[in-house]
Design a protein around this motif. Sequence first.
Motif, PDB file in Angstrom:
ATOM      1  N   PRO A 217       0.820  -1.224   0.000  1.00  0.00           N
ATOM      2  CA  PRO A 217       0.000   0.000   0.000  1.00  0.00           C
ATOM      3  C   PRO A 217       0.852   1.272   0.000  1.00  0.00           C
ATOM      4  O   PRO A 217       0.823   2.061   0.945  1.00  0.00           O
ATOM      5  N   TYR A 218       1.610   1.451  -1.072  1.00  0.00           N
ATOM      6  CA  TYR A 218       2.449   2.645  -1.200  1.00  0.00           C
ATOM      7  C   TYR A 218       1.616   3.895  -1.483  1.00  0.00           C
ATOM      8  O   TYR A 218       2.055   5.009  -1.236  1.00  0.00           O
ATOM      9  N   PHE A 219       0.418   3.703  -2.026  1.00  0.00           N
ATOM     10  CA  PHE A 219      -0.409   4.833  -2.436  1.00  0.00           C
ATOM     11  C   PHE A 219      -1.696   4.880  -1.619  1.00  0.00           C
ATOM     12  O   PHE A 219      -2.097   3.908  -0.986  1.00  0.00           O
ATOM     13  N   THR A 220      -2.332   6.051  -1.659  1.00  0.00           N
ATOM     14  CA  THR A 220      -3.595   6.249  -0.965  1.00  0.00           C
ATOM     15  C   THR A 220      -4.576   6.945  -1.887  1.00  0.00           C
ATOM     16  O   THR A 220      -4.174   7.765  -2.725  1.00  0.00           O
ATOM     17  N   ASP A 221      -5.873   6.622  -1.736  1.00  0.00           N
ATOM     18  CA  ASP A 221      -6.896   7.321  -2.514  1.00  0.00           C
ATOM     19  C   ASP A 221      -7.549   8.432  -1.706  1.00  0.00           C
ATOM     20  O   ASP A 221      -8.519   9.044  -2.140  1.00  0.00           O
ATOM     21  N   ARG A 222      -7.012   8.711  -0.516  1.00  0.00           N
ATOM     22  CA  ARG A 222      -7.570   9.788   0.312  1.00  0.00           C
ATOM     23  C   ARG A 222      -7.103  11.158  -0.159  1.00  0.00           C
ATOM     24  O   ARG A 222      -7.694  12.172   0.182  1.00  0.00           O
TER      25      ARG A 222
END
Length: 620
Positions: A217-222
């Motif tokens: 989970p290197y990225f976030t959609d927040r």
Amino acid sequence: MLTPSCGVSLSASGHCRWTLWAPKAAQVDLLLYGNAAEPLRLPMTRSVDGYHSCERTGVVAGQRYAFRLDGGPVRPDPASLWQPDGVHAPSAVWRPDAFRWTDAAWKCPPRSALAIYELHVGTFTPGGTFDDVIPRLADLVGLGVTAIELMPVGQFPGTRDWGYDGVYWYAAQNSYGGPDGLQRLVDACHAQGLAVILDVIYNHLGPEGNYLRDFGPYFTDRYDTPWGEALNYDGPDSEHVRRFVLNNVRYWLREFHLDGLRLDAVHAICDASPVHILADIQKTAAEVAAEQNREVLILAESNLNDVVLLDPADQGGYGLAGQWSDDFHHCVHALLTGERDGYYLDFDAPARQVVKAINDVFVYDGGFSPFRQRPHGRPAGDHPGDRFVISIQTHDQVGNRALGDRFGTLLTPPQQRLAAGLLLLSPYVPMLFMGEEYGETHPFPFFCDFGDEWLLEAVRRGRREEFADFAWTGELPDPGAPATFESAILSWSWPAGSVQAGLRNLYRDLLRLRKSLPALADYRHRRAALIETKRSNVLAIERGDIQHSGHRLWAALHLGGDPAAWSPPDWSECRVLLRSEETRYGGGGDSTAPEEAPLTPWEFVVFGSADYPVSRETNA
């Protein structure tokens, strides 16, 4: 040698250890490539926190390897140190400590002595490699530059790119010469007396070859960024993402002896953690500096006009060494070109705004921004001028124009000389963009080398939409065409007696003044004022003061209109150090003219009381 939490570590004896963070994978296989038709498969051992590791002896530098997660597709190492065959191919083992450095006595110049030169490795020379930069370093030293800033070199797709589409943060671009070439360049820079700052990108990754999401989970959609997915700095498992970034900071500083990092677009980094990732980056850099008894500079690009970046931790800040101030560029550009489109809408009184930029750092320090339709920025406070980096041209400000056109084609020669004076007489750290010093006329348009035609078309469409806010029409250069890239390669030409040679002489002499005169090393005491008449505007600048720097310096810069006269308050104690329109600077002025002669349009004059022998050479 640095042992990253992820990546590969090879000893001199050939013992190699691979480490990978892949928390959702039950089984990861390490694939080693050799002469056999199929790679050797080695199962990796998984720890409870999702790290997978494997060790092997008899490994040599250059060994190709990759990973397969739970029987899925083959993927390069996200912490690869070397991608010799591109972003989609297997990674290669590399030994950072195999290089024999010669810079043990090197000391980075203090921030107050910085004169930065931004360059793009691929277009700085026809060869476009780290090694090809080295023969030109002596010219930069002769010019008066004290540091180079490399545009990003992390591995990107293909061979032509600005560098902001990189997808391997640890791997120096293969077409530039890879990590070995970067080490040679930094060592050569230090031998010539030049510091090296590297532009790094911790706000996004490029689209092609970006396999990080396959691993964890290197990225976030927040959050979102204008360029792609936002990094996960404050969500679940973010401690491992932060470790990945902070180890990257250590890696560049330790293994490449870099003197600093320029953090790209930190306004696009979103982090609600108790300790912001920028503060952690600064802390990490300070630890490396303390270990090695040297100075490390962390400089941030930001368009927020907010000195929280500079404020110390006990005042709620991040404690960085410096930050960009784009307002200076914007008002100078608006003044000299007359453009008022896009964000130049905010600079409709550029002469007065140049005065504010010199006196107060930010033009927008809480006032209403018409372009943003809201108040913007806050005051710079008591931070000295050497905490701020300014420019009149950069890769962004040139390359994000429709045609990538420079001042060398946009402005008249006297205007180019005036722009140089505004930059180098300012009370801030100056940054030149490669070729600026001789009025390069080759453009610097946006270019890339994506292998995915759909992605290339999306880039073309995005460029057209980006320029909707500006009054630019006609056909844009194709970002993916080799000719667009080739058009940006520097001419590196200033023939004797030419306007280009004169402009370079001017840059050289102004940089010498900055090094030699105490008033120009005083980053706190300055005062600018605009003398307006019906037919002309003259900007008067005073630098330094007798009590603190023991010296004062004045400059008068003609901002357009009819010829106008101006002299310092203490004229009897002053002499002219430099007039920008003298023939040795490419102008048509007479070096024997009376010192009190009126300024011609766009001319500037520097007055001082020090006995400084300005060079009378005709060519730089």
